[in-house]
Structures are given as structure tokens and as C-alpha cells.
Design an enzyme around this catalytic site. Structure first.
Site, PDB file in Angstrom:
ATOM      1  N   LYS A  10       0.855  -1.195   0.000  1.00 21.72           N
ATOM      2  CA  LYS A  10       0.000   0.000   0.000  1.00 21.72           C
ATOM      3  C   LYS A  10       0.887   1.239   0.000  1.00 21.72           C
ATOM      4  O   LYS A  10       1.755   1.395   0.876  1.00 21.72           O
ATOM      5  CB  LYS A  10      -0.880  -0.021   1.241  1.00 21.72           C
ATOM      6  CG  LYS A  10      -2.210   0.662   1.102  1.00 21.72           C
ATOM      7  CD  LYS A  10      -3.004   0.428   2.387  1.00 21.72           C
ATOM      8  CE  LYS A  10      -4.423   0.882   2.252  1.00 21.72           C
ATOM      9  NZ  LYS A  10      -5.107   0.836   3.559  1.00 21.72           N
TER      10      LYS A  10
HETATM   11  C1  E4P Z   1      -8.473   1.763   3.377  1.00 20.43           C
HETATM   12  O1  E4P Z   1      -7.673   0.968   2.923  1.00 20.43           O
HETATM   13  C2  E4P Z   1      -8.347   2.397   4.690  1.00 20.43           C
HETATM   14  O2  E4P Z   1      -7.699   1.478   5.542  1.00 20.43           O
HETATM   15  C3  E4P Z   1      -9.664   2.720   5.360  1.00 20.43           C
HETATM   16  O3  E4P Z   1     -10.764   2.368   4.538  1.00 20.43           O
HETATM   17  C4  E4P Z   1      -9.738   4.105   5.909  1.00 20.43           C
HETATM   18  O4  E4P Z   1     -10.988   4.274   6.522  1.00 20.43           O
HETATM   19  P1  E4P Z   1     -11.293   5.451   7.561  1.00 20.43           P
HETATM   20  O5  E4P Z   1     -11.495   6.715   6.795  1.00 20.43           O
HETATM   21  O6  E4P Z   1     -12.559   5.013   8.240  1.00 20.43           O
HETATM   22  O7  E4P Z   1     -10.125   5.508   8.494  1.00 20.43           O
END
Ligand code: E4P
Length: 217
Positions: A83
């Protein structure tokens, strides 16, 4: 549509995986913090539970650092998806890592142009953050629609991974618009099954069944 679970909680992942609902997992530094676990150890455990892509996020901001951290994360298991943040350095690392055969999830996407850049860099997944856009008072779902149109216009193979999902409505809308994947918090994933008429109907069937005096054996 594929479902990823957005957590680093292995108990939740095991339970949902046993239900056949998990095609992959996404984690991020905040979710690792919440788990209280070591990133290497918990990512390895998750990769042993789920066959699909498990996103593990780099924390370096420069290209060399990202490539170094990606090499460490990629060694954990064959289903690790690196990522990377949606920055110029992140895009450069995305190009290099995907050219090298790695899966890459480009995260923190808040605009259609950012998604276009990620596709051009060969990203495996692009993660538009719906909930965080909604939090700003604009419609996060519009972004998913825009990216779908752009990717279809040019036949990009980058998969749209609807992220920052907060509600069951987000899941339904993402599916209607054509997101390839939704990464969903465990509670929201479980909530998808709920409907009061299902509970009411089941109760009525069981009451009538009891009156028949029969059993299925
Ligand atoms: C995506 O890969 C992220 O880990 C996640 O969806 C972020 O979500 P949030 O905005 O609720 O922290």
C-alpha cells in the site's frame, strides 16, 4: 464485487473468513496501532488466514524508502499487496513495484485526477476514501462514479477499491456504481445481512413449524 475487510483484528478476520465473506484484507498504520500488534507478525498471521490480497502500508515518504519497506513487507507472504500513498514518490514506487510483479494498492485517493495517475502508474488497486470525503460535506460516492467512467473510457485494469466505508448504504452505492471491491469494517460487513422483515418472517415460520409438531430428521 469483492469484499475486503478493513481491519488488522485477526479474530474478526477469522470469523468473517469462515463465513466465506472475505476476499482480501486492508490494513493501515492506524489499524495496526488499534490491533496493538507488531506489523510483521500480524500481517503474517492475516496472510495465513486469507488467500486474497492483504494490503500492508509503507510509511516512508521517499521513493528509496518506500522500495526498501516494500521489499520487507513483500517477504512476509506471496499475497501481500503493497500500500503506497498517492504522492509523486508513491506513484514512482507504484510503477517500479508493479513492473516487478508486485500487487500495489494506491491509497488516500480523493480526486479523479489522482485515480487517473494511479492507473497510469499501473496500480493494481486505487482506494478512494468515500467516508472522509463525506465528512468534508461533499459526496464521496460521486468520486467512485467519476473514476469508474474514466477507467472504462480508457480500459484501465486498475481495480476500484471503495475505502473509508462507514455505512451499509456506502456498500450498496459502491456496488451500484460499479466499484470492483469494497473494503468494509467488520461491523458494517455483518450489518449487511440485517433486515427486520427477515427476522419477523423467520419468527413466523418457526412458530408455524412448531405447531406442525414435525421435525426434519
Ligand atoms: C483503506 O484501505 C483504509 O484502511 C480505510 O478504509 C480508511 O478508513 P477510515 O477513513 O474510516 O479511516
Amino acid at each position: 464485487m469483492q469484499f475486503f475487510v478493513d481491519t488488522a483484528d485477526v479474530t474478526e478476520i477469522r470469523e468473517l473468513d469462515a463465513l466465506g465473506l472475505v476476499d482480501g484484507v486492508t490494513t493501515n498504520p492506524s489499524l495496526i496501532l488499534k490491533s496493538g500488534r507488531d506489523i510483521m507478525e500480524v500481517t503474517k498471521e492475516i496472510c495465513g488466514i486469507v488467500d486474497g490480497p492483504v494490503s500492508a502500508e509503507v510509511t516512508a515518504l521517499d521513493y528509496d524508502g518506500m522500495i526498501r519497506e516494500a521489499a520487507v513487507l513483500a517477504k512476509i507472504a506471496g499475497n501481500v499487496c503493497i500500500k503506497l500513498p498517492l504522492t509523486l514518490e508513491g506513484l514512482k514506487a507504484c510503477k517500479a513495484l508493479t513492473s516487478d510483479g508486485h500487487m500495489v494498492n494506491v491509497t488516500l485517493c480523493f480526486s479523479a485526477n489522482q485515480a487517473l495517475l494511479a492507473a497510469k502508474a499501473g496500480a493494481t488497486f486505487i482506494s478512494p476514501f468515500i467516508g472522509r470525503i463525506d465528512d468534508m460535506g461533499t459526496d464521496g460516492m460521486e468520486l467512485i462514479g467519476e473514476i469508474r467512467t474514466i477507467y472504462d473510457n480508457y480500459g484501465f485494469s486498475t481495480k476500484i477499491l471503495a475505502a473509508s466505508i462507514r455505512t451499509v448504504i456506502h456498500v450498496k452505492q459502491s456496488a451500484l456504481i460499479g466499484a470492483d471491491v469494497a473494503t468494509i469494517p467488520p461491523g458494517t460487513l455483518r450489518a449487511l445481512v440485517k433486515h427486520p422483515l427477515t427476522d419477523k418472517g423467520l419468527e413466523a415460520f418457526l412458530n408455524d413449524w412448531a405447531k406442525t409438531g414435525q421435525s426434519i430428521a
